[in-house]
Design an enzyme around this catalytic site. Structure first.
Site, short mmCIF file in Angstrom:
data_model
loop_
_atom_site.label_atom_id
_atom_site.label_comp_id
_atom_site.label_asym_id
_atom_site.label_seq_id
_atom_site.Cartn_x
_atom_site.Cartn_y
_atom_site.Cartn_z
CE LYS A 134 70.59 72.21 85.42
NZ LYS A 134 69.27 71.92 84.80
CG HIS A 184 72.61 67.66 85.99
ND1 HIS A 184 71.64 67.12 85.17
CD2 HIS A 184 73.51 66.67 86.20
CE1 HIS A 184 71.97 65.86 84.89
NE2 HIS A 184 73.10 65.56 85.51
P1 ATP Z 1 68.62 67.83 85.16
O1 ATP Z 1 68.84 66.71 84.15
O2 ATP Z 1 69.21 69.14 84.71
O3 ATP Z 1 69.02 67.44 86.54
P2 ATP Z 1 65.90 67.03 85.47
O4 ATP Z 1 66.45 65.65 85.43
O5 ATP Z 1 65.13 67.45 86.68
O6 ATP Z 1 67.04 68.10 85.25
P3 ATP Z 1 65.16 66.72 82.70
O7 ATP Z 1 63.83 66.19 82.28
O8 ATP Z 1 66.36 65.82 82.62
O9 ATP Z 1 64.98 67.29 84.20
O10 ATP Z 1 65.43 68.04 81.88
C1 ATP Z 1 66.74 68.57 81.76
C2 ATP Z 1 66.70 70.06 81.89
O11 ATP Z 1 66.03 70.60 80.76
C3 ATP Z 1 65.93 70.59 83.09
O12 ATP Z 1 66.68 70.64 84.28
C4 ATP Z 1 65.58 71.98 82.63
O13 ATP Z 1 66.68 72.86 82.81
C5 ATP Z 1 65.34 71.77 81.14
N1 ATP Z 1 63.91 71.58 80.90
C6 ATP Z 1 63.18 70.47 81.13
N2 ATP Z 1 61.90 70.64 80.79
C7 ATP Z 1 61.82 71.90 80.31
C8 ATP Z 1 60.76 72.71 79.80
N3 ATP Z 1 59.52 72.23 79.69
N4 ATP Z 1 61.05 73.96 79.42
C9 ATP Z 1 62.31 74.45 79.51
N5 ATP Z 1 63.36 73.75 79.99
C10 ATP Z 1 63.11 72.50 80.39
MG MG Z 2 67.74 64.95 83.92
#
Ligand code: ATP
Ligand code: MG
Length: 138
Positions: free
Chosen positions: A10, A116
């Site tokens: 990222k 990611h």
């Molecule tokens: P990714 O999909 O990027 O691998 P993840 O699967 O661990 O991450 P997701 O729930 O899919 O988490 O959320 C996607 C992205 O959105 C997170 O990686 C983060 O960058 C952002 N994100 C998630 N929750 C929050 C939050 N509460 N506040 C700010 N950004 C968030």
């Molecule tokens: Mg995710």
């Protein structure tokens, strides 16, 4: 069980100069790179990629962040790739990420969390197709 996953390094991590160290950790863990590109998303493209989160309160922040600088997109291959790669990157919030994980090593916050990783075989396929044509992968 598929043996491929999709990742992005990222904008926080590329801008801090962590790209090489993150790729090194991924390759040392046994993943082989089947496709890779250095690119930059528009806000519209970032919104499409994270479309599943469109109704979440952090969507605007997420899209602005993901289009704020260059990213590295890659398709990775290893046995049990999706699940093992999620373990390697660690919890979404780096404060909760296990020692030695990529997010523990390189991420600053839940929003700016360095990498990611696909959360299912189906999404790994969709996300790889989002970035790479047949000519760009093997
Ligand atoms: P990714 O999909 O990027 O691998 P993840 O699967 O661990 O991450 P997701 O729930 O899919 O988490 O959320 C996607 C992205 O959105 C997170 O990686 C983060 O960058 C952002 N994100 C998630 N929750 C929050 C939050 N509460 N506040 C700010 N950004 C968030
Ligand atoms: Mg995710």
């Amino acid at each position: 069980m598929s043996n491929r996953t999709f990742t992005m390094i990222k904008p926080d991590a590329t801008s801090k100069g962590y790209t090489g160290a993150i790729l090194d950790q991924i390759i040392k863990e046994g993943y082989s790179v089947k496709a890779m590109k250095w690119t930059k998303l528009t806000t519209e493209q970032a919104g499409l990629f994270y479309d599943i989160h469109r109704e979440r309160p952090f969507f605007g922040e997420l899209v602005n962040f993901m289009s704020s600088g260059p990213i590295v997109a890659a398709i990775l291959e290893k046995e049990n790739a999706v699940e093992d790669f999620r373990t390697l990157i660690g919890a979404t919030n780096p404060a909760n990420a296990a020692e030695g994980t990529i997010r523990k090593n390189f991420a600053a916050s839940i929003g700016e969390n360095a990498v990611h990783g696909s959360d299912s075989d189906e999404n790994a396929q969709i996300e790889g197709d989002f970035f790479f044509s047949k000519l760009e992968r093997f």
